[in-house]
Design an enzyme around this catalytic site. Structure first.
Site, PDB file in Angstrom:
ATOM      1  N   HIS A  52       0.816  -1.221   0.000  1.00 14.91           N
ATOM      2  CA  HIS A  52       0.000   0.000   0.000  1.00 14.91           C
ATOM      3  C   HIS A  52       0.846   1.266   0.000  1.00 14.91           C
ATOM      4  O   HIS A  52       0.338   2.343  -0.296  1.00 14.91           O
ATOM      5  CB  HIS A  52      -0.998  -0.005   1.172  1.00 14.91           C
ATOM      6  N   ASP A  82       0.050  -7.581   1.326  1.00 12.42           N
ATOM      7  CA  ASP A  82       0.518  -6.202   1.528  1.00 12.42           C
ATOM      8  C   ASP A  82       2.042  -6.112   1.561  1.00 12.42           C
ATOM      9  O   ASP A  82       2.622  -5.354   2.330  1.00 12.42           O
ATOM     10  CB  ASP A  82      -0.065  -5.600   2.812  1.00 12.42           C
ATOM     11  N   SER A 160       4.845   2.410   7.864  1.00 12.07           N
ATOM     12  CA  SER A 160       4.460   1.320   6.974  1.00 12.07           C
ATOM     13  C   SER A 160       5.643   0.778   6.188  1.00 12.07           C
ATOM     14  O   SER A 160       6.369   1.532   5.539  1.00 12.07           O
ATOM     15  CB  SER A 160       3.408   1.799   5.969  1.00 12.07           C
TER      16      SER A 160
END
Length: 225
Positions: A52, A82, A160
């Site tokens: 993402h 992911d 992230s």
């Protein structure tokens, strides 16, 4: 923790994309694109981050701890886990690959550290413990990521794709999500298991894509058996 940080910090990078978009609010979003984190996994220049973070990106730039910036190529992405893999053209002598720890060594209460670029503050270290194992989280394409690691190490926007490491500096997970009502850290963060990330990265490097097996049921439009 200070010794671990000095040993691994050069292997952690900041990832910036142009025209990127986030599948959830955990990846940072700046005026010119998305900002996340990542880490080097081999001497060929492969870097693991979240799918993402790079979704929809037209260009990707990786910033190393010494301040140098390098254009990166997206080798492959897997929204079901992911995980994404980037590739940079950088001499092996200037790369610090991080190693993975086996998931079998993890226990609730084990100390962990997270390194990344929350809010663009590269090289930030936070500490905590493994709060729980075996959690389920939702992937960007709606499928379930199993055996996620829950931690109270502070994770925020921009973490992230960064590594979550054990006390020996080995990667046990990839920071991916937080559970929060206000978008900030409340002590519940989730990391994709290291074994999963390592397996997916290997497939992306070899084939550029990942195949998943799914079991489901469908019915014809007329409802006939």
């Amino acid at each position: 923790m200070a010794a671990v940080y000095q040993r691994v910090k050069d292997g952690v990078v900041e990832v910036t994309t142009s025209n990127g978009r986030q599948a959830d609010p955990f990846g940072g979003q700046g005026p010119s694109g998305a900002t996340g984190s990542g880490f080097v996994i081999d001497e060929e220049g492969h870097i693991v981050t979240n799918q993402h973070v790079v979704a929809g990106a037209e260009s990707v730039v990786v910033r190393f701890s010494d301040g140098s910036e390098v254009d990166a190529e997206v080798v492959g992405t897997d929204p079901s886990s992911d995980i994404a893999v980037l590739d940079v053209d950088r001499p092996s002598s200037r790369l610090t690959p991080l190693s993975f720890a086996g998931d079998g060594s993890l226990q609730v209460g084990n100390p962990v550290i997270a390194i990344g670029s929350p809010f663009g503050l590269e090289g930030t270290l936070t500490t905590g413990v493994i709060s729980a194992l075996g959690r389920e989280i939702r992937s960007p394409n709606g499928f379930t990521i199993e055996n996620a690691i829950q931690t109270d190490a502070a994770l925020n926007s921009g973490n992230s794709g960064g590594p979550v490491l054990d006390s020996q500096g080995r990667v046990v997970g990839v920071a991916a999500q937080i559970r929060s009502e206000n978008g900030g850290n409340v002590g519940i963060g989730y990391a994709i298991p290291g074994d999963t990330a390592q397996r997916i990265a290997r497939e992306l490097i070899e084939d550029g894509s990942v195949e998943h097996a799914y079991l489901g049921v469908s019915l014809p439009d007329d409802g006939a058996a």
